[in-house]
Design a protein around this motif. Sequence first.
Motif, PDB file in Angstrom:
ATOM      1  N   GLN A   1       0.834  -1.211   0.000  1.00  0.00           N
ATOM      2  CA  GLN A   1       0.000   0.000   0.000  1.00  0.00           C
ATOM      3  C   GLN A   1       0.870   1.264   0.000  1.00  0.00           C
ATOM      4  O   GLN A   1       0.741   2.162   0.824  1.00  0.00           O
ATOM      5  N   THR A   2       1.771   1.299  -1.004  1.00  0.00           N
ATOM      6  CA  THR A   2       2.722   2.399  -1.144  1.00  0.00           C
ATOM      7  C   THR A   2       2.343   3.278  -2.325  1.00  0.00           C
ATOM      8  O   THR A   2       2.107   2.776  -3.430  1.00  0.00           O
ATOM      9  N   ASP A   3       2.289   4.594  -2.108  1.00  0.00           N
ATOM     10  CA  ASP A   3       2.017   5.531  -3.195  1.00  0.00           C
ATOM     11  C   ASP A   3       3.283   5.770  -4.011  1.00  0.00           C
ATOM     12  O   ASP A   3       4.398   5.785  -3.478  1.00  0.00           O
ATOM     13  N   ASP A   4       3.094   5.982  -5.318  1.00  0.00           N
ATOM     14  CA  ASP A   4       4.197   6.280  -6.236  1.00  0.00           C
ATOM     15  C   ASP A   4       3.823   7.563  -6.963  1.00  0.00           C
ATOM     16  O   ASP A   4       3.018   7.558  -7.891  1.00  0.00           O
ATOM     17  N   VAL A   5       4.397   8.697  -6.530  1.00  0.00           N
ATOM     18  CA  VAL A   5       3.892  10.001  -6.989  1.00  0.00           C
ATOM     19  C   VAL A   5       4.937  10.862  -7.685  1.00  0.00           C
ATOM     20  O   VAL A   5       4.638  11.980  -8.089  1.00  0.00           O
ATOM     21  N   GLY A   6       6.161  10.381  -7.863  1.00  0.00           N
ATOM     22  CA  GLY A   6       7.234  11.261  -8.327  1.00  0.00           C
ATOM     23  C   GLY A   6       7.381  11.380  -9.820  1.00  0.00           C
ATOM     24  O   GLY A   6       8.246  12.109 -10.297  1.00  0.00           O
ATOM     25  N   TRP A   7       6.518  10.690 -10.608  1.00  0.00           N
ATOM     26  CA  TRP A   7       6.711  10.665 -12.055  1.00  0.00           C
ATOM     27  C   TRP A   7       6.434  12.024 -12.682  1.00  0.00           C
ATOM     28  O   TRP A   7       5.589  12.790 -12.220  1.00  0.00           O
ATOM     29  N   GLY A   8       7.116  12.290 -13.796  1.00  0.00           N
ATOM     30  CA  GLY A   8       6.719  13.384 -14.668  1.00  0.00           C
ATOM     31  C   GLY A   8       7.634  14.587 -14.645  1.00  0.00           C
ATOM     32  O   GLY A   8       8.349  14.837 -13.674  1.00  0.00           O
ATOM     33  N   PRO A   9       7.607  15.367 -15.745  1.00  0.00           N
ATOM     34  CA  PRO A   9       8.473  16.541 -15.849  1.00  0.00           C
ATOM     35  C   PRO A   9       8.045  17.692 -14.950  1.00  0.00           C
ATOM     36  O   PRO A   9       8.821  18.608 -14.711  1.00  0.00           O
ATOM     37  N   ASN A  10       6.786  17.672 -14.461  1.00  0.00           N
ATOM     38  CA  ASN A  10       6.305  18.780 -13.628  1.00  0.00           C
ATOM     39  C   ASN A  10       6.161  18.369 -12.167  1.00  0.00           C
ATOM     40  O   ASN A  10       5.316  18.895 -11.450  1.00  0.00           O
ATOM     41  N   SER A  11       7.007  17.435 -11.712  1.00  0.00           N
ATOM     42  CA  SER A  11       6.920  16.988 -10.318  1.00  0.00           C
ATOM     43  C   SER A  11       7.299  18.105  -9.352  1.00  0.00           C
ATOM     44  O   SER A  11       6.927  18.072  -8.182  1.00  0.00           O
ATOM     45  N   THR A  12       8.062  19.071  -9.832  1.00  0.00           N
ATOM     46  CA  THR A  12       8.278  20.319  -9.094  1.00  0.00           C
ATOM     47  C   THR A  12       8.035  21.473 -10.062  1.00  0.00           C
ATOM     48  O   THR A  12       8.264  21.345 -11.270  1.00  0.00           O
ATOM     49  N   PHE A  13       7.561  22.582  -9.538  1.00  0.00           N
ATOM     50  CA  PHE A  13       7.310  23.739 -10.391  1.00  0.00           C
ATOM     51  C   PHE A  13       7.356  24.998  -9.549  1.00  0.00           C
ATOM     52  O   PHE A  13       7.352  24.955  -8.319  1.00  0.00           O
ATOM     53  N   ARG A  14       7.421  26.129 -10.218  1.00  0.00           N
ATOM     54  CA  ARG A  14       7.424  27.401  -9.503  1.00  0.00           C
ATOM     55  C   ARG A  14       6.310  28.293 -10.017  1.00  0.00           C
ATOM     56  O   ARG A  14       5.786  28.095 -11.114  1.00  0.00           O
ATOM     57  N   PHE A  15       5.970  29.293  -9.186  1.00  0.00           N
ATOM     58  CA  PHE A  15       4.858  30.177  -9.517  1.00  0.00           C
ATOM     59  C   PHE A  15       5.167  31.562  -8.956  1.00  0.00           C
ATOM     60  O   PHE A  15       5.676  31.683  -7.833  1.00  0.00           O
ATOM     61  N   PRO A  16       4.874  32.629  -9.718  1.00  0.00           N
ATOM     62  CA  PRO A  16       5.160  33.981  -9.210  1.00  0.00           C
ATOM     63  C   PRO A  16       4.445  34.252  -7.887  1.00  0.00           C
ATOM     64  O   PRO A  16       3.279  33.891  -7.708  1.00  0.00           O
ATOM     65  N   ALA A  17       5.137  34.905  -6.964  1.00  0.00           N
ATOM     66  CA  ALA A  17       4.561  35.193  -5.647  1.00  0.00           C
ATOM     67  C   ALA A  17       3.427  36.203  -5.726  1.00  0.00           C
ATOM     68  O   ALA A  17       2.597  36.278  -4.814  1.00  0.00           O
ATOM     69  N   SER A  18       3.377  36.969  -6.796  1.00  0.00           N
ATOM     70  CA  SER A  18       2.272  37.909  -6.998  1.00  0.00           C
ATOM     71  C   SER A  18       2.071  38.096  -8.492  1.00  0.00           C
ATOM     72  O   SER A  18       2.982  37.878  -9.290  1.00  0.00           O
ATOM     73  N   GLY A  19       0.859  38.465  -8.865  1.00  0.00           N
ATOM     74  CA  GLY A  19       0.581  38.796 -10.260  1.00  0.00           C
ATOM     75  C   GLY A  19       0.194  37.647 -11.153  1.00  0.00           C
ATOM     76  O   GLY A  19      -0.129  37.854 -12.326  1.00  0.00           O
ATOM     77  N   GLY A  20       0.222  36.405 -10.638  1.00  0.00           N
ATOM     78  CA  GLY A  20      -0.147  35.262 -11.452  1.00  0.00           C
ATOM     79  C   GLY A  20       0.855  35.001 -12.567  1.00  0.00           C
ATOM     80  O   GLY A  20       1.880  35.679 -12.705  1.00  0.00           O
ATOM     81  N   THR A  21       0.543  34.002 -13.391  1.00  0.00           N
ATOM     82  CA  THR A  21       1.407  33.677 -14.524  1.00  0.00           C
ATOM     83  C   THR A  21       1.555  34.866 -15.466  1.00  0.00           C
ATOM     84  O   THR A  21       2.617  35.087 -16.053  1.00  0.00           O
ATOM     85  N   GLY A  22       0.491  35.643 -15.603  1.00  0.00           N
ATOM     86  CA  GLY A  22       0.525  36.777 -16.521  1.00  0.00           C
ATOM     87  C   GLY A  22       1.583  37.805 -16.192  1.00  0.00           C
ATOM     88  O   GLY A  22       2.014  38.567 -17.073  1.00  0.00           O
ATOM     89  N   ARG A  23       2.011  37.844 -14.928  1.00  0.00           N
ATOM     90  CA  ARG A  23       3.061  38.793 -14.541  1.00  0.00           C
ATOM     91  C   ARG A  23       4.324  38.593 -15.369  1.00  0.00           C
ATOM     92  O   ARG A  23       5.002  39.570 -15.737  1.00  0.00           O
ATOM     93  N   ILE A  24       4.655  37.346 -15.657  1.00  0.00           N
ATOM     94  CA  ILE A  24       5.865  37.046 -16.428  1.00  0.00           C
ATOM     95  C   ILE A  24       5.815  37.746 -17.780  1.00  0.00           C
ATOM     96  O   ILE A  24       6.756  38.429 -18.197  1.00  0.00           O
ATOM     97  N   TRP A  25       4.676  37.600 -18.440  1.00  0.00           N
ATOM     98  CA  TRP A  25       4.588  38.057 -19.824  1.00  0.00           C
ATOM     99  C   TRP A  25       4.336  39.558 -19.916  1.00  0.00           C
ATOM    100  O   TRP A  25       4.839  40.213 -20.846  1.00  0.00           O
TER     101      TRP A  25
END
Length: 459
Positions: free
Chosen positions: A190-214
């Motif tokens: 009964q072990t979870d396996d959750v680490g797969w994938g290219p987006n296993s870690t990600f970052r996000f702007p502290a303010s302004g949402g994704t649109g702040r970048i652009w």
Amino acid sequence: MTSPRIVIIGGGPTGLGAAHRLSELKNENWILLEKSAKFGGLASTAIDDQGFLWDLGGHVLFSHYEYFDALLDDLVGDDWFHHIREAWIWTHNRWIPYPFQNNLWRLPNEDRKKCIDGLTELQQNPPEIAINTFDDWITCSLGEGIADVFMRPYNFKVWAFPPDELSAEWVGDRVATSNLEKLIQNTKTQTDDVGWGPNSTFRFPASGGTGRIWSTLASKLPQDNLKPSTTVRSINPRHKTVSCENGAKYSYDALISTIPMNELITLLTDSHIFEGKSEAFRWSSTHVIGIGMKGAPPEDLMQKCWMYYPEPDVPFYRVTIFSNYAPANVPSPGEQWSLLCEISESEKKPVNHENVLEETIQGLQQVGLIDNSDQIISRWKTYLPYGYPTPFLGRDELIESIEPILRSMEIYSRGRFGGWKYEVSNQDHSLMQGVEAINHILFKEDEITYFSPKTVNGR
């Protein structure tokens, strides 16, 4: 030698990426046309009347490129939240960690047995069929059990087309496969396996949402070269001119267009050479629903990033706890929280536009994300006519009958819908398509992202 005059159509990540590269090279012989009053395209962020921030979908930032990473660091500095992905699937009235196919032990006994039996059958009797459709890929990679219990219903909800109408070329690192021995061991322990994938870690702007970048990237470009609120009416590839609805006309030596490819070819004065091709494209639209709540999220949602909903009794395929990405996504951090819901639509999956908001709220109550609608203090919705560039059967052949001809005219159709390749349509891919198009136009360098998706996604 005079630098070629470049016109860029579209101020989303691809168009801004092209403009940034030109600016980086101290090249001023370009213009960018954007039909909206602001920049960012599908990567924009909206602010509703109550002050809640809403991305146009559940965007997360991860990257295949050092160039992209360095640019984001320059634009946002250290003002990021870094997250370990915690994604879940709500099905069979229970939470199952993402990816589903790696965590079958949490299923009810009957469905767990069905899934494992399907994988066992695959191992003992590998199918000898050509993989032509995404449905073929699912059954040949995961078995009939997982196909029936999760993959077919979920993928119909997200794509708005059944998997047997999608090609398989796009899959790459987008879908996890399963290891039978490991699955059986995880089931026993009964072990979870959750680490797969290219987006296993990600970052996000502290303010302004994704649109702040652009919006920040746009603000750093030469403002005289940016033309917001400018809609293209027609393109004359013989005279190499772009005519706009406001009466302006721009000449070019090379044109980078992020207009959806099916629409671009209808804007050409020589559009007859692509007769019948625009109608052959398939895509899904997206309804994005934002629900702002008072109070704090329930304890079991405190750490979750997003959740998938494969079952047909609720309209959304994904719900993001958007306030978990950054406290500033709500107007009063600590006193409010927010849910971002996505619903797909196509001719195969119609949606009632008038009722979609109310049906979403009912669905959120049904799955236990909202106890009482009295908690709601903000209701926001938007409709994106172009949501997902569907990898429909025959897509590659259709693109191949169009893109080389456009390129021979010095027209580079790139970006999420300009290039129409879902497998390279994330924000990092999209920006780099613009950068690489400029490098090709000016220096004859190869456009690796657009023409070799497996290469960049294998990094």
